[in-house]
Scaffold this motif. Structure first.
Motif, mmCIF file in Angstrom:
data_model
loop_
_atom_site.group_PDB
_atom_site.id
_atom_site.type_symbol
_atom_site.label_atom_id
_atom_site.label_comp_id
_atom_site.label_asym_id
_atom_site.label_seq_id
_atom_site.Cartn_x
_atom_site.Cartn_y
_atom_site.Cartn_z
ATOM 1 N N ASP A 157 0.844 -0.892 0.185
ATOM 2 C CA ASP A 157 -0.069 0.150 0.141
ATOM 3 C C ASP A 157 0.901 1.245 0.053
ATOM 4 O O ASP A 157 0.777 2.359 -0.668
ATOM 5 C CB ASP A 157 -0.849 0.110 1.242
ATOM 6 N N TYR A 158 1.961 1.211 0.720
ATOM 7 C CA TYR A 158 2.909 2.183 1.047
ATOM 8 C C TYR A 158 4.382 1.773 0.621
ATOM 9 O O TYR A 158 4.503 0.525 1.248
ATOM 10 C CB TYR A 158 2.803 3.121 2.065
ATOM 11 N N VAL A 159 5.080 2.519 0.099
ATOM 12 C CA VAL A 159 6.503 2.071 -0.136
ATOM 13 C C VAL A 159 7.309 3.499 0.479
ATOM 14 O O VAL A 159 7.072 4.766 0.257
ATOM 15 C CB VAL A 159 7.077 2.144 -1.673
ATOM 16 N N ALA A 160 8.157 3.201 1.495
ATOM 17 C CA ALA A 160 9.030 4.250 2.413
ATOM 18 C C ALA A 160 10.221 4.037 1.922
ATOM 19 O O ALA A 160 10.973 3.058 1.795
ATOM 20 C CB ALA A 160 8.830 3.932 3.659
ATOM 21 N N GLY A 161 10.913 5.338 1.205
ATOM 22 C CA GLY A 161 12.132 5.317 0.827
ATOM 23 C C GLY A 161 13.139 5.698 1.886
ATOM 24 O O GLY A 161 13.121 7.033 2.493
ATOM 25 N N CYS A 162 13.767 4.776 2.270
ATOM 26 C CA CYS A 162 14.834 5.023 3.677
ATOM 27 C C CYS A 162 16.204 4.284 3.082
ATOM 28 O O CYS A 162 16.814 3.761 4.003
ATOM 29 C CB CYS A 162 14.289 4.041 4.956
ATOM 30 N N ASP A 163 16.487 4.637 1.790
ATOM 31 C CA ASP A 163 17.713 4.020 1.284
ATOM 32 C C ASP A 163 18.542 5.031 1.212
ATOM 33 O O ASP A 163 19.489 4.875 0.094
ATOM 34 C CB ASP A 163 17.291 3.183 -0.168
ATOM 35 N N GLY A 164 18.965 5.845 1.901
ATOM 36 C CA GLY A 164 19.941 6.715 2.137
ATOM 37 C C GLY A 164 19.986 7.742 1.128
ATOM 38 O O GLY A 164 19.246 8.179 0.356
ATOM 39 N N ALA A 165 21.297 8.409 1.055
ATOM 40 C CA ALA A 165 21.599 9.427 0.403
ATOM 41 C C ALA A 165 21.342 9.380 -1.156
ATOM 42 O O ALA A 165 20.930 10.350 -1.806
ATOM 43 C CB ALA A 165 22.985 9.960 0.468
ATOM 44 N N ARG A 166 21.750 8.102 -1.716
ATOM 45 C CA ARG A 166 21.622 8.178 -3.318
ATOM 46 C C ARG A 166 20.358 7.178 -3.442
ATOM 47 O O ARG A 166 20.121 6.137 -4.009
ATOM 48 C CB ARG A 166 22.577 7.377 -3.854
ATOM 49 N N SER A 167 19.377 7.684 -3.142
ATOM 50 C CA SER A 167 17.847 6.699 -2.705
ATOM 51 C C SER A 167 17.519 6.510 -4.240
ATOM 52 O O SER A 167 17.131 7.499 -5.236
ATOM 53 C CB SER A 167 16.994 7.595 -2.133
ATOM 54 N N VAL A 168 17.301 5.311 -4.479
ATOM 55 C CA VAL A 168 16.534 4.710 -5.845
ATOM 56 C C VAL A 168 15.101 5.259 -5.811
ATOM 57 O O VAL A 168 14.409 5.410 -6.582
ATOM 58 C CB VAL A 168 16.581 3.245 -5.961
ATOM 59 N N VAL A 169 14.433 4.884 -4.701
ATOM 60 C CA VAL A 169 13.105 5.291 -4.267
ATOM 61 C C VAL A 169 12.852 6.794 -4.658
ATOM 62 O O VAL A 169 11.853 6.923 -5.537
ATOM 63 C CB VAL A 169 12.393 5.143 -2.940
ATOM 64 N N ARG A 170 13.606 7.548 -4.260
ATOM 65 C CA ARG A 170 13.277 9.109 -4.623
ATOM 66 C C ARG A 170 13.519 9.491 -6.164
ATOM 67 O O ARG A 170 12.927 10.135 -6.962
ATOM 68 C CB ARG A 170 14.213 9.993 -3.831
ATOM 69 N N THR A 171 15.001 8.854 -6.671
ATOM 70 C CA THR A 171 14.877 9.065 -7.904
ATOM 71 C C THR A 171 13.706 8.556 -8.801
ATOM 72 O O THR A 171 13.544 8.931 -9.800
ATOM 73 C CB THR A 171 16.363 8.096 -8.562
#
Ligand SMILES: Cc1cc2nc3c(=O)[nH]c(=O)nc-3n(C[C@H](O)[C@H](O)[C@H](O)COP(=O)(O)OP(=O)(O)OC[C@H]3O[C@@H](n4cnc5c(N)ncnc54)[C@H](O)[C@@H]3O)c2cc1C
Length: 173
Positions: free
Chosen positions: A159-173
């Motif tokens: 339902d939700y994906v939380a981007g906690c993958d640090g400075a070079r985040s794939v989720v944010r990208t």
């Protein structure tokens, strides 16, 4: 669809301190949470070693840290807590911190990550290591995440994906 490792309410991408702490807090509230972490084991390379006042206070209040007097069962202050309601939610309780923590506390980041991870798993969160997220797609109702593992690729939905993958985040990208 029934909850499983592949189908979660919340998929946390990245099992550093932010991801593991989020997973612990969600799982303790009964949210089916799956953590996807690229590394096969917790890193022991020295990183953060110092917690500052508000972080110490917050982690003490949530029971992730203990300082000597705060855990003394003979100390009546250790049991102080107050019931309250807020926004239509009854039966809430907030414990008073028995002592304020020191303004600065030396704690290796790796130790803190292990504390958060252990509490997340005790509460029922699923932690999958050796899962490197390479693609995230979102629709109006869910997120679909693909991860590379030692055995190939796996797809997850949440339902939700939380981007906690640090400075070079794939989720944010
Ligand atoms: C040398 C050093 C010293 C520092 N000292 C301090 C200090 O004294 N005090 C302080 O407060 N802060 C300090 N910091 C900063 C602190 O380490 C960071 O703020 C903290 O690590 C951020 O946590 P995070 O969980 O957001 O990200 P990270 O710790 O970066 O965790 C991200 C996690 O996501 C995983 N990941 C990344 N990409 C993917 C992917 N595609 N799929 C799956 N998993 C993925 C990574 O393997 C990692 O485990 C220091 C940092 C360094 C490098």
């Amino acid at each position: 669809m029934k909850p499983s490792a592949e189908r979660a309410q919340v998929l946390v991408v990245g099992g550093g301190p932010v991801g593991m702490l989020l997973a612990a807090e969600l799982a303790e509230r009964g949210v089916h949470t799956v953590v996807l972490e690229a590394e096969t084991k917790p890193r022991d390379a020295p990183r953060a070693g110092t917690l500052h006042a508000r972080t110490v206070q917050t982690l003490l209040r949530r029971g992730y840290l203990s300082v000597p007097d705060a855990t003394d069962p003979g100390d009546p202050r250790a049991r102080r807590s107050t019931g309250f309601h807020f926004a239509g939610m009854p039966l809430l309780r907030i414990p008073a911190p028995t002592v304020e923590g020191p303004p600065v506390l030396g704690v290796p980041q790796s130790a803190l990550e292990e504390t958060f991870a252990a509490r997340a798993q005790e509460a029922g969160a699923v932690v999958l290591r050796d899962h490197t997220v390479c693609e995230v797609r979102s629709s109006e109702r869910s997120g679909r995440v693909t991860a590379l593992t030692g055995d190939g690729t796996r797809t997850f939905e949440a339902d939700y994906v939380a981007g906690c993958d640090g400075a070079r985040s794939v989720v944010r990208t």
